[in-house]
Enzyme design. Structure first.
Site, PDB file in Angstrom:
ATOM      1  N   GLU A  40       0.832  -1.209   0.000  1.00  0.00           N
ATOM      2  CA  GLU A  40       0.000   0.000   0.000  1.00  0.00           C
ATOM      3  C   GLU A  40       0.868   1.261   0.000  1.00  0.00           C
ATOM      4  O   GLU A  40       1.835   1.372   0.755  1.00  0.00           O
ATOM      5  CB  GLU A  40      -0.879  -0.022   1.259  1.00  0.00           C
ATOM      6  CG  GLU A  40      -1.716   1.217   1.490  1.00  0.00           C
ATOM      7  CD  GLU A  40      -2.503   1.148   2.794  1.00  0.00           C
ATOM      8  OE1 GLU A  40      -3.406   1.969   2.980  1.00  0.00           O
ATOM      9  OE2 GLU A  40      -2.207   0.261   3.640  1.00  0.00           O
ATOM     10  N   LYS A 114      -8.975   2.704  -2.309  1.00  0.00           N
ATOM     11  CA  LYS A 114      -9.313   2.081  -1.032  1.00  0.00           C
ATOM     12  C   LYS A 114     -10.719   2.498  -0.618  1.00  0.00           C
ATOM     13  O   LYS A 114     -11.080   3.676  -0.684  1.00  0.00           O
ATOM     14  CB  LYS A 114      -8.289   2.517   0.013  1.00  0.00           C
ATOM     15  CG  LYS A 114      -8.348   1.801   1.347  1.00  0.00           C
ATOM     16  CD  LYS A 114      -7.154   2.259   2.201  1.00  0.00           C
ATOM     17  CE  LYS A 114      -7.044   1.501   3.502  1.00  0.00           C
ATOM     18  NZ  LYS A 114      -5.828   1.896   4.249  1.00  0.00           N
ATOM     19  N   CYS A 150      -5.484  -2.904   2.297  1.00  0.00           N
ATOM     20  CA  CYS A 150      -5.355  -2.975   3.755  1.00  0.00           C
ATOM     21  C   CYS A 150      -6.704  -3.051   4.468  1.00  0.00           C
ATOM     22  O   CYS A 150      -7.319  -4.105   4.541  1.00  0.00           O
ATOM     23  CB  CYS A 150      -4.527  -1.792   4.252  1.00  0.00           C
ATOM     24  SG  CYS A 150      -3.775  -2.092   5.891  1.00  0.00           S
ATOM     25  N   LYS A 194      -0.478  -8.668  17.013  1.00  0.00           N
ATOM     26  CA  LYS A 194      -1.122  -8.266  15.759  1.00  0.00           C
ATOM     27  C   LYS A 194      -0.982  -9.351  14.680  1.00  0.00           C
ATOM     28  O   LYS A 194      -1.911  -9.566  13.887  1.00  0.00           O
ATOM     29  CB  LYS A 194      -0.495  -6.960  15.266  1.00  0.00           C
ATOM     30  CG  LYS A 194      -1.037  -6.395  13.954  1.00  0.00           C
ATOM     31  CD  LYS A 194      -2.398  -5.787  14.127  1.00  0.00           C
ATOM     32  CE  LYS A 194      -2.836  -5.000  12.893  1.00  0.00           C
ATOM     33  NZ  LYS A 194      -2.093  -3.739  12.709  1.00  0.00           N
ATOM     34  N   LEU A 298      24.138   5.597  30.665  1.00  0.00           N
ATOM     35  CA  LEU A 298      24.046   4.326  31.385  1.00  0.00           C
ATOM     36  C   LEU A 298      24.000   4.599  32.877  1.00  0.00           C
ATOM     37  O   LEU A 298      24.981   5.059  33.464  1.00  0.00           O
ATOM     38  CB  LEU A 298      25.234   3.430  31.040  1.00  0.00           C
ATOM     39  CG  LEU A 298      25.285   2.905  29.596  1.00  0.00           C
ATOM     40  CD1 LEU A 298      26.523   2.035  29.384  1.00  0.00           C
ATOM     41  CD2 LEU A 298      24.033   2.115  29.267  1.00  0.00           C
ATOM     42  N   SER A 299      22.864   4.324  33.493  1.00  0.00           N
ATOM     43  CA  SER A 299      22.653   4.648  34.900  1.00  0.00           C
ATOM     44  C   SER A 299      23.016   3.500  35.831  1.00  0.00           C
ATOM     45  O   SER A 299      23.056   3.679  37.049  1.00  0.00           O
ATOM     46  CB  SER A 299      21.185   5.018  35.126  1.00  0.00           C
ATOM     47  OG  SER A 299      20.356   3.887  34.916  1.00  0.00           O
ATOM     48  N   GLY A 301      20.980   1.014  35.740  1.00  0.00           N
ATOM     49  CA  GLY A 301      19.653   0.431  35.847  1.00  0.00           C
ATOM     50  C   GLY A 301      19.302  -0.405  34.640  1.00  0.00           C
ATOM     51  O   GLY A 301      20.001  -0.408  33.619  1.00  0.00           O
ATOM     52  N   SER A 304      18.233   1.474  30.937  1.00  0.00           N
ATOM     53  CA  SER A 304      19.334   1.934  30.086  1.00  0.00           C
ATOM     54  C   SER A 304      20.156   0.758  29.580  1.00  0.00           C
ATOM     55  O   SER A 304      20.664   0.781  28.449  1.00  0.00           O
ATOM     56  CB  SER A 304      20.222   2.938  30.831  1.00  0.00           C
ATOM     57  OG  SER A 304      20.831   2.357  31.969  1.00  0.00           O
ATOM     58  N   THR A 404      15.766   6.498  27.561  1.00  0.00           N
ATOM     59  CA  THR A 404      15.679   5.106  28.025  1.00  0.00           C
ATOM     60  C   THR A 404      14.473   4.812  28.913  1.00  0.00           C
ATOM     61  O   THR A 404      14.363   3.709  29.441  1.00  0.00           O
ATOM     62  CB  THR A 404      16.956   4.740  28.812  1.00  0.00           C
ATOM     63  OG1 THR A 404      17.044   5.570  29.976  1.00  0.00           O
ATOM     64  CG2 THR A 404      18.201   4.939  27.958  1.00  0.00           C
ATOM     65  N   GLU A 409       6.936   4.290  33.544  1.00  0.00           N
ATOM     66  CA  GLU A 409       7.411   5.586  34.042  1.00  0.00           C
ATOM     67  C   GLU A 409       6.765   6.735  33.294  1.00  0.00           C
ATOM     68  O   GLU A 409       6.326   7.714  33.902  1.00  0.00           O
ATOM     69  CB  GLU A 409       8.934   5.661  33.898  1.00  0.00           C
ATOM     70  CG  GLU A 409       9.711   4.687  34.750  1.00  0.00           C
ATOM     71  CD  GLU A 409      11.198   4.736  34.466  1.00  0.00           C
ATOM     72  OE1 GLU A 409      11.956   4.194  35.277  1.00  0.00           O
ATOM     73  OE2 GLU A 409      11.599   5.304  33.430  1.00  0.00           O
ATOM     74  N   LYS A 519       3.871  16.154  29.975  1.00  0.00           N
ATOM     75  CA  LYS A 519       5.230  15.629  29.816  1.00  0.00           C
ATOM     76  C   LYS A 519       5.327  14.787  28.545  1.00  0.00           C
ATOM     77  O   LYS A 519       6.279  14.912  27.767  1.00  0.00           O
ATOM     78  CB  LYS A 519       5.614  14.771  31.022  1.00  0.00           C
ATOM     79  CG  LYS A 519       6.003  15.534  32.269  1.00  0.00           C
ATOM     80  CD  LYS A 519       6.591  14.580  33.302  1.00  0.00           C
ATOM     81  CE  LYS A 519       7.015  15.327  34.555  1.00  0.00           C
ATOM     82  NZ  LYS A 519       7.611  14.409  35.559  1.00  0.00           N
TER      83      LYS A 519
END
Length: 548
Positions: A40, A114, A150, A194, A298-299, A301, A304, A404, A409, A519
């Protein structure tokens, strides 16, 4: 009749490049096949969004279609069927259709628009296109081909989009008109689960109507969307003519008289699927945006660490830089775990302590903050210092900064604007924390790559003494379950509470999700891997007053 399904990876807007793919495959397959089918809107890539509103863009499409016609004269035995936006020529309406263009022996012998234009989740086709005024068959080499695009196939007794009731069934209409072969051109984006739904929907048409159906899907990443491919073909009894191929380009030729295999459908492993999708999403986003190298904070954690592993798989270890930026509250293990991860992956690694910079901030603000207790302000300063350092490396050396944060969160705002949210691509922003752990275990399935200490230690932002995520958040299994019901299923707070969750916890989660919409509006684009991702697939007002 031999039909070649071209599961290819177009670049949105690159009409010239996508045209070259069509012409190259035509030259390669000529004499081997009767018809080549592309996905498509392949000529412009899916989704082209507001490029469709530019007259010069559609002018270029028309030039490219003429060039396909000219090239086809050199290959008189092979037809080409591809997706492109076409002008309607009418003075009213949107002025465009999302169409399939059938070229043979130098001419456009048929076009099919379509019929069903999706306007839910990530889809916005009613913004740009007029629906087909009808559908007709194309007589070609002994077959009466019924062409659909589709969403035209996503209607009927086996599937109905949530909140959408279409007034017609294009596939049934084609069958009633006398189709002997059904072909569907698609750009069907990926989310977990899916592929199984898609297989059931497409196969059901072949079984119900006793007509072979060929489905060709786009593959590759375009912005937030990942297309997994999974093109398929079924004989008149719904038996598969070849095994689906996911997350890579694939060319498959089938014969309309062939008999398929009666095999039970076996979906891909969930974690393997998610891993491949994210790797492809990173690789294509960077390649198509002109980046070759990535930088990651790179923390120590898990988020990351996982992002870093995915980046290395997508880009190669030589193209990934990891930076540890310990603060006064960082544990020694955070730096040593990050260094161990970097050594295992073989990436470049730097340690840039932020304590002196943080102290400078505090001293500069001391006179203004007198009498005020230490709170999130000081925590966020640390995160923003780290964001500035990451972006400095991005600017100076041309790295793309990968943020990351995970979906859990981001949902509740447990992240810092202009701090850990800084970056050009948010790799796991649609991956709940519980799935982050599962992906880490998948990466370590044949040996330790992510240090076990990173996986097992309690998650912490390390922005204050002895800080733990669970001091501020519900346990992640509880949080993720509530978020699933609220974000993906659309449940109200009362409906979620009725599932057995604590009422106060549910109300806090729902309120916090709503309060942090601002945010997410400012977050980097994130790769969509669930059925309802933040960003393009979830459009909420910022200034609102609701009580779900």
């Amino acid at each position: 009749m031999r039909v070649t399904l071209a599961q290819l990876n177009p670049i949105v807007g690159d009409i010239e490049g996508n045209l070259r793919r069509i012409l190259s495959l035509l030259a390669e397959q000529s004499g081997k096949t009767d018809l080549i089918v592309f996905p498509e809107l392949f000529l412009v890539g899916y989704p082209p969004k507001d490029l469709l509103e530019q007259a010069w863009f559609i002018d270029q499409v028309e030039v490219a279609i003429r060039r396909v016609c000219e090239a086809s004269r050199d290959y008189p035995g092979t037809g080409i069927l591809f997706g492109a936006p076409l002008r309607t020529g009418k003075a009213v309406g949107k002025g465009l259709t999302n169409s399939a263009v059938f070229v043979f022996q130098g001419e456009v012998i048929a076009t099919q628009a379509k019929s069903l234009l999706p306007a839910y989740d990530v889809f916005d086709e009613e913004r740009y296109f007029e629906p087909a005024s009808g559908s007709s068959l194309v007589g070609f080499k002994g077959e009466q081909i019924g062409i659909s695009i589709c969403e035209d196939a996503w209607n009927g007794p086996d599937y109905q989009p949530v909140g959408t009731i279409y007034p017609l069934d294009p596939i049934t209409n084609l069958v009633q008109a006398g189709a002997t072969l059904l072909i569907n051109l698609s750009a069907s984006p990926f989310h977990l689960g899916k592929a199984a739904i898609r297989q059931r929907v497409i196969r059901s048409h072949a079984v119900r109507h006793q007509i072979p159906l060929y489905f060709v899907n786009q593959v590759g990443g375009n912005d937030e969307l990942i297309f997994d491919g999974g093109s398929m073909a079924f004989d008149r009894d719904g038996k598969s003519l070849f095994r689906e191929v996911f997350f890579q380009e694939h060319i498959e030729t089938v014969d309309s008289a062939a008999v398929g295999r009666a095999e039970p459908y076996q979906p891909l492993d969930r974690d393997e699927t998610l891993y491949q999708a994210l790797v492809l999403g990173i690789k294509d986003y960077m390649r198509k945006c002109g980046f070759s190298k990535a930088v990651i904070g790179l923390s120590g954690g898990l988020d990351s660490a996982l992002t870093c592993c995915l980046a290395v798989a997508a880009l190669g270890k030589e193209n990934v830089l990891g930076i540890a930026m310990p603060s006064p509250y960082s544990s020694e293990e955070s730096v040593s775990d990050s260094q161990k991860l970097a050594e295992t992956l073989g990436i470049e690694f730097k340690v840039i302590p932020i304590t002196p910079i943080f102290q400078s901030y505090l001293e500069s603000l001391e006179g203004y903050f007198t009498g005020k207790a230490i709170d999130q302000t000081e925590e966020n300063i640390q995160a923003r210092i780290r964001g500035n350092i990451i972006m400095a490396f991005s600017n100076k050396f041309g790295y793309l900064a990968l943020s990351t944060g995970n979906k859990s969160e981001l949902a509740v705002g447990y992240c810092t604007l202009y701090g850990d949210m800084s970056g050009g691509l948010s790799v796991i922003s649609d991956v709940p924390k519980t799935l982050v752990y599962d992906l880490a275990r998948y990466i370590n399935r044949n040996g330790e790559i992510i240090p076990e200490s990173i996986i097992t230690k309690p998650p912490s932002a390390e922005l204050r003494p002895n800080q733990k995520d669970q001091d501020s958040l519900p346990p992640y299994p509880v949080l993720d379950a509530i978020l699933h019901y609220y974000i993906e299923e659309g449940y109200s707070a009362a409906q979620i509470i009725a599932q057995g969750f604590d009422a106060d916890t549910v109300k806090w989660v729902v309120h916090t999700v709503d309060r942090n919409e601002y945010k997410r509006r400012q977050a980097a684009p994130g790769l969509k891997v669930t059925s309802k991702a933040f960003g393009a697939g979830r459009r909420m007002p910022l200034a609102k007053r609701i009580d779900p």
